[in-house]
Design a protein around this motif. Structure first.
Motif, PDB file in Angstrom:
ATOM      1  N   GLY A  46      26.769  -6.845 -45.968  1.00 47.62           N
ATOM      2  CA  GLY A  46      26.694  -7.179 -44.553  1.00 47.62           C
ATOM      3  C   GLY A  46      25.331  -7.746 -44.203  1.00 47.62           C
ATOM      4  N   THR A  47      24.993  -7.649 -42.911  1.00 46.08           N
ATOM      5  CA  THR A  47      23.736  -8.192 -42.403  1.00 46.08           C
ATOM      6  C   THR A  47      23.012  -7.139 -41.580  1.00 46.08           C
ATOM      7  OG1 THR A  47      22.746  -9.882 -40.957  1.00 46.08           O
ATOM      8  CG2 THR A  47      24.964  -9.165 -40.407  1.00 46.08           C
ATOM      9  N   CYS A  48      21.687  -7.267 -41.530  1.00 45.13           N
ATOM     10  CA  CYS A  48      20.886  -6.318 -40.751  1.00 45.13           C
ATOM     11  C   CYS A  48      20.939  -6.602 -39.266  1.00 45.13           C
ATOM     12  CB  CYS A  48      19.437  -6.320 -41.235  1.00 45.13           C
ATOM     13  SG  CYS A  48      18.542  -7.870 -40.940  1.00 45.13           S
ATOM     14  N   THR A  49      21.477  -7.761 -38.862  1.00 44.00           N
ATOM     15  CA  THR A  49      21.592  -8.068 -37.435  1.00 44.00           C
ATOM     16  C   THR A  49      22.818  -8.939 -37.184  1.00 44.00           C
ATOM     17  OG1 THR A  49      20.571  -9.095 -35.498  1.00 44.00           O
ATOM     18  CG2 THR A  49      19.907  -9.957 -37.660  1.00 44.00           C
ATOM     19  N   GLY A  50      23.747  -8.398 -36.403  1.00 41.73           N
ATOM     20  CA  GLY A  50      24.928  -9.173 -36.060  1.00 41.73           C
ATOM     21  C   GLY A  50      24.732 -10.083 -34.869  1.00 41.73           C
ATOM     22  N   GLU A  51      23.777  -9.696 -33.951  1.00 41.58           N
ATOM     23  CA  GLU A  51      23.651 -10.477 -32.721  1.00 41.58           C
ATOM     24  C   GLU A  51      22.313 -10.343 -32.005  1.00 41.58           C
ATOM     25  OE1 GLU A  51      26.884  -9.108 -30.328  1.00 41.58           O
ATOM     26  OE2 GLU A  51      26.120  -7.076 -30.139  1.00 41.58           O
ATOM     27  N   HIS A  52      21.504  -9.353 -32.328  1.00 38.53           N
ATOM     28  CA  HIS A  52      20.252  -9.165 -31.593  1.00 38.53           C
ATOM     29  C   HIS A  52      19.110 -10.023 -32.124  1.00 38.53           C
ATOM     30  CE1 HIS A  52      21.625  -4.834 -30.362  1.00 38.53           C
ATOM     31  NE2 HIS A  52      22.311  -5.791 -29.749  1.00 38.53           N
ATOM     32  N   GLY A  53      19.211 -10.451 -33.365  1.00 38.92           N
ATOM     33  CA  GLY A  53      18.149 -11.231 -33.971  1.00 38.92           C
ATOM     34  C   GLY A  53      17.180 -10.375 -34.769  1.00 38.92           C
ATOM     35  N   ILE A  54      16.175 -11.035 -35.339  1.00 45.01           N
ATOM     36  CA  ILE A  54      15.186 -10.366 -36.195  1.00 45.01           C
ATOM     37  C   ILE A  54      14.000  -9.869 -35.376  1.00 45.01           C
ATOM     38  CG2 ILE A  54      13.559 -10.678 -38.093  1.00 45.01           C
ATOM     39  CD1 ILE A  54      16.465 -10.558 -38.982  1.00 45.01           C
ATOM     40  N   GLY A  55      13.458 -10.733 -34.520  1.00 42.65           N
ATOM     41  CA  GLY A  55      12.330 -10.355 -33.671  1.00 42.65           C
ATOM     42  C   GLY A  55      11.178  -9.794 -34.457  1.00 42.65           C
ATOM     43  N   LEU A  56      10.655  -8.659 -34.000  1.00 46.86           N
ATOM     44  CA  LEU A  56       9.515  -8.002 -34.646  1.00 46.86           C
ATOM     45  C   LEU A  56       9.943  -6.963 -35.682  1.00 46.86           C
ATOM     46  CD1 LEU A  56       7.207  -7.332 -31.548  1.00 46.86           C
ATOM     47  CD2 LEU A  56       6.761  -8.921 -33.431  1.00 46.86           C
ATOM     48  N   GLY A  57      11.076  -6.323 -35.462  1.00 49.19           N
ATOM     49  CA  GLY A  57      11.376  -5.112 -36.212  1.00 49.19           C
ATOM     50  C   GLY A  57      12.161  -5.267 -37.491  1.00 49.19           C
ATOM     51  N   LYS A  58      12.799  -6.432 -37.721  1.00 50.79           N
ATOM     52  CA  LYS A  58      13.681  -6.555 -38.873  1.00 50.79           C
ATOM     53  C   LYS A  58      13.187  -7.568 -39.905  1.00 50.79           C
ATOM     54  CE  LYS A  58      18.010  -5.127 -36.665  1.00 50.79           C
ATOM     55  NZ  LYS A  58      17.823  -5.261 -35.215  1.00 50.79           N
ATOM     56  N   ARG A  59      11.912  -7.886 -39.867  1.00 52.75           N
ATOM     57  CA  ARG A  59      11.399  -8.918 -40.770  1.00 52.75           C
ATOM     58  C   ARG A  59      11.511  -8.504 -42.238  1.00 52.75           C
ATOM     59  NH1 ARG A  59       5.815  -9.909 -37.672  1.00 52.75           N
ATOM     60  NH2 ARG A  59       6.032  -7.640 -37.577  1.00 52.75           N
ATOM     61  N   LYS A  60      11.257  -7.237 -42.533  1.00 54.35           N
ATOM     62  CA  LYS A  60      11.374  -6.779 -43.916  1.00 54.35           C
ATOM     63  C   LYS A  60      12.825  -6.797 -44.372  1.00 54.35           C
ATOM     64  CE  LYS A  60       9.993  -3.027 -47.021  1.00 54.35           C
ATOM     65  NZ  LYS A  60       9.327  -1.692 -47.127  1.00 54.35           N
ATOM     66  N   GLY A  88      14.676 -11.736 -20.238  1.00 49.63           N
ATOM     67  CA  GLY A  88      14.005 -10.538 -20.744  1.00 49.63           C
ATOM     68  C   GLY A  88      14.947  -9.441 -21.174  1.00 49.63           C
ATOM     69  N   THR A  89      16.198  -9.791 -21.517  1.00 48.08           N
ATOM     70  CA  THR A  89      17.184  -8.773 -21.880  1.00 48.08           C
ATOM     71  C   THR A  89      17.299  -8.574 -23.387  1.00 48.08           C
ATOM     72  OG1 THR A  89      18.909 -10.468 -21.751  1.00 48.08           O
ATOM     73  CG2 THR A  89      18.564  -9.098 -19.797  1.00 48.08           C
ATOM     74  N   GLY A  90      16.395  -9.178 -24.159  1.00 47.29           N
ATOM     75  CA  GLY A  90      16.450  -9.039 -25.610  1.00 47.29           C
ATOM     76  C   GLY A  90      16.185  -7.617 -26.067  1.00 47.29           C
ATOM     77  N   LEU A  91      16.509  -7.348 -27.345  1.00 52.86           N
ATOM     78  CA  LEU A  91      16.399  -5.992 -27.882  1.00 52.86           C
ATOM     79  C   LEU A  91      15.577  -5.925 -29.166  1.00 52.86           C
ATOM     80  CD1 LEU A  91      20.077  -4.842 -27.259  1.00 52.86           C
ATOM     81  CD2 LEU A  91      18.038  -3.995 -26.083  1.00 52.86           C
ATOM     82  N   GLU A  92      14.822  -6.994 -29.465  1.00 50.69           N
ATOM     83  CA  GLU A  92      14.033  -6.994 -30.690  1.00 50.69           C
ATOM     84  C   GLU A  92      12.576  -7.393 -30.471  1.00 50.69           C
ATOM     85  OE1 GLU A  92      14.935  -5.755 -33.429  1.00 50.69           O
ATOM     86  OE2 GLU A  92      17.086  -5.538 -33.083  1.00 50.69           O
ATOM     87  N   GLY A  93      12.085  -7.278 -29.240  1.00 50.03           N
ATOM     88  CA  GLY A  93      10.683  -7.606 -28.977  1.00 50.03           C
ATOM     89  C   GLY A  93      10.365  -9.085 -29.045  1.00 50.03           C
TER      90      GLY A  93
END
Length: 483
Positions: free
Chosen positions: A436-450, A97-102
Motif C-alpha cells: 500500500g501507500t503511506c498516504t492515500g489523500e493527505h499528502g507527505i508534508g512534513l511528517g511522512k518524508r521518511k 488551511g484545512t491540510g493535515l500534514e503541516g
C-alpha cells in the motif's frame, strides 16, 4: 548535471539581499515592494495574521511566515513569485488551511501567498462537463454555483477545502470509490512557476477528456504540495447529478465483519458511491457531537447513486451481503434531510474526535492498501490502537482501501507525542509491507518524508529531487515539504 542541480537547490548558496535570514524578518524595502504589487491593504506582517497562516489542522507546531500577501489575480501572483524568487525569499502557498500534514508551515520563514481572494468561477462548459475555477473557490461554493446545471463536482474530502488546494495535495474523500480522486478529475492546471513564468499543463484553454500528448504535466503538479509552483486555476471534470440517492447505516459485531462486508460488496460489483467505516469509538463520538442515535459498534455508512430501479437492486444486494456477515441492524436514509445529517456527522468526525479530549490536538494517519489486504490491516491496527494507551478513533474511505486513525494527543506531553508518532510510523510501514501507500489523500508534508523514501525507493526519490531542482533550483517553493 544532476549533482549540479542538487547543489543549486541547497539552501544558503544564494545571497538574501532583501531578506534577512539571521533575524527571520523581511526588510522594510521588501515589504514595500510586496505592497507595490498587490496594494497596501493586501499585505500583512501583523503577528496574529502570521500565526494564523503558520499552521493547518495538523499537530505540527506553528511556524509563521514573515509576511502574508493576498493577490487578486494571476498577474499579481506571477509578479510576487518573481520578486520573491529573485530576492531568495521562500514562497508558501495558502488556501483554506484545512491540510493535515503541516503543508503551510513556513519552516524557513518567507512570504505566504494566500490565494483565497482569487475566488472566481471563470468558465463553465456544461456540454463538455468541465469548469475552470480560481484557487479561492471551495468545493461547496462550486457545487452551489452548479446547482441549476444538473452537474456537480463529487470529490469530497469532508472539509470545505479550496479546489486548487485539493489538487495541490492530491485530495480524495468519501466519493472516491465511484468518482475517483481529485487526480482523476483535473483536466488542466494554470501554474505560476517559481520565477513567475506561467504554465498551462495541458495547453491554454484545453479541456479534453483524454490525451496522449507528451509528458503528463497536469499529473506532475497534482499532489506536488506547492513545492513546484502555485496553482492559480484548475479545469475540473464534472459529473451529472444522480437521479436518485439513498444512504444507509449498518452496525456490525466486529471490525472484521464490517470490513469483510466492504470487500464483499466491492467484489460483487455493487456500484456503491460511498462506503465509510467508523469504529465504535468514533460512532460514540459522532453520536454525542452530531446528535446521532447510531448503535455504538463498528459501523458502515453507505450511499448509492443511480436510477430508482437500479437503486432497488443495489440496495437489495447490499443488504443481503451485510446480513451474511452478521450485521446487527440496517437502517435506510432515503430523505435528503436524513442523508445530509448522516454525512454531516461523518464530515465532522474529526471535530467529534477532538471533543473526546478538549484542548488537545488531532494526529491523523492516512494509509491506503489494496482492498484484499484491508481486513488484515484494519483488525491489526485496531488491536495496536487499543494496546497503545492512546485516545484514538478509526474512520476511513474503505471502499478504496483508505482509512485513518485520529489520535487525540496533548502536544505538550512529549512522551505521549512520541508514542503517537511511533504508532503512525509503524502503521505507515505496515501499509507499505502490504503493498500500500503511506498516504492515500493527505499528502507527505512534513511528517511522512521518511516513509516516502521507503515507498518509492532511492531511484524514485532521486528522480523527484531532480524534478524539484529543475523547476525550483533555489529550493524556495514551500521548502522542507515532501523531500
Amino acid at each position: 548535471m544532476a549533482s549540479l542541480l542538487r547543489a543549486t537547490a541547497t539552501w544558503g548558496l544564494f545571497p538574501w539581499r532583501g531578506y534577512c535570514s539571521r533575524q527571520g524578518k523581511l526588510s522594510k524595502d521588501f515589504v514595500e515592494a510586496l505592497k507595490a504589487v498587490v496594494g497596501n491593504p493586501h499585505v500583512s506582517t501583523a503577528a496574529a495574521v502570521l500565526q494564523q497562516h503558520g499552521h493547518d489542522e495538523s499537530i505540527h507546531r506553528c511556524q509563521p511566515p514573515d509576511a502574508v500577501v493576498w493577490p487578486q489575480n494571476v498577474e499579481q501572483v506571477s509578479r510576487l513569485a518573481a520578486l520573491c524568487y529573485n530576492q531568495g525569499v521562500p514562497i508558501i502557498p495558502f488556501g483554506t488551511g484545512t491540510g493535515l500534514e503541516g503543508g503551510v508551515c513556513a519552516v524557513q520563514g518567507g512570504v505566504c501567498i494566500n490565494l483565497t481572494h482569487m475566488d472566481r468561477i471563470l468558465e463553465l462548459n456544461a456540454e463538455d462537463f468541465s469548469v475552470v475555477v480560481e484557487p479561492g473557490v471551495t468545493r461547496k461554493a462550486l457545487n452551489t454555483y452548479l446547482r441549476a446545471s444538473g452537474l456537480w463536482f463529487p470529490v469530497d474530502p469532508g472539509a470545505d477545502a479550496s479546489l486548487c488546494g485539493m489538487a495541490a495535495t492530491g485530495a480524495s474523500g468519501t466519493n472516491a470509490v465511484r468518482y475517483g480522486t481529485v487526480r482523476d478529475n483535473v483536466l488542466n492546471l494554470e501554474v505560476v512557476l517559481p520565477g513567475g513564468e506561467l504554465l498551462h499543463t495541458a495547453g491554454q484553454g484545453r479541456h479534453f477528456r483524454k490525451s496522449a500528448a507528451g509528458y503528463n504535466l497536469t499529473g506532475l503538479f497534482v499532489g506536488s504540495e506547492g513545492t513546484l509552483g502555485l496553482i492559480t486555476a484548475a479545469t475540473l471534470r464534472l459529473h451529472p447529478v444522480p437521479e436518485a440517492t439513498v444512504a444507509a447505516t449498518c452496525a456490525f459485531p466486529s471490525v472484521q465483519a464490517a470490513v469483510d462486508t466492504t470487500v464483499n460488496i466491492l467484489q460483487a460489483a455493487v456500484p456503491v458511491a460511498r462506503i465509510e467505516f467508523l469504529d465504535e469509538v468514533m460512532i460514540d463520538a459522532c453520536n454525542r457531537h452530531s446528535n446521532l442515535n447510531c448503535t455504538v459498534a463498528p459501523t458502515l455508512f453507505l450511499e448509492f447513486h443511480g436510477s430508482k430501479q437500479a437503486l432497488a437492486e443495489q440496495l437489495q444486494r447490499a443488504e443481503e451481503i451485510t446480513q451474511y456477515n452478521g450485521a446487527l441492524n440496517f437502517s435506510w436514509a432515503k430523505e435528503a434531510e436524513e442523508r445530509n445529517q448522516l454525512w454531516a456527522a461523518r464530515h465532522n468526525a474529526w471535530y467529534a474526535a477532538l471533543a473526546l479530549r478538549p484542548g488537545c490536538k488531532g494526529y491523523a494517519t492516512d494509509v491506503c492498501v489494496p482492498i484484499s489486504r484491508l481486513p488484515e490491516i484494519l483488525v491489526q491496527t485496531k488491536e495496536d490502537l487499543q494496546a497503545s494507551g492512546l485516545t484514538g478513533t478509526m474512520v476511513g474511505h474503505v471502499g478504496d482501501g483508505n482509512f485513518h486513525c485520529v489520535l487525540v494527543v496533548d502536544p505538550e506531553d512529549a512522551e505521549e507525542l512520541r508514542r503517537a508518532e511511533a504508532f503512525a510510523y509503524q502503521l505507515g510501514r505496515r501499509a507499505l509491507a502490504l503493498h500500500g501507500t503511506c498516504t492515500g489523500e493527505h499528502g507527505i508534508g512534513l511528517g511522512k518524508r521518511k516513509l516516502l523514501q521507503e515507498e518509492v525507493g532511492a531511484v524514485g526519490i532521486e528522480i523527484m529531487r531532480q524534478l524539484k531542482a529543475t523547476l525550483d533550483p533555489r529550493g524556495l517553493m514551500n521548502p522542507s515539504k515532501v523531500l
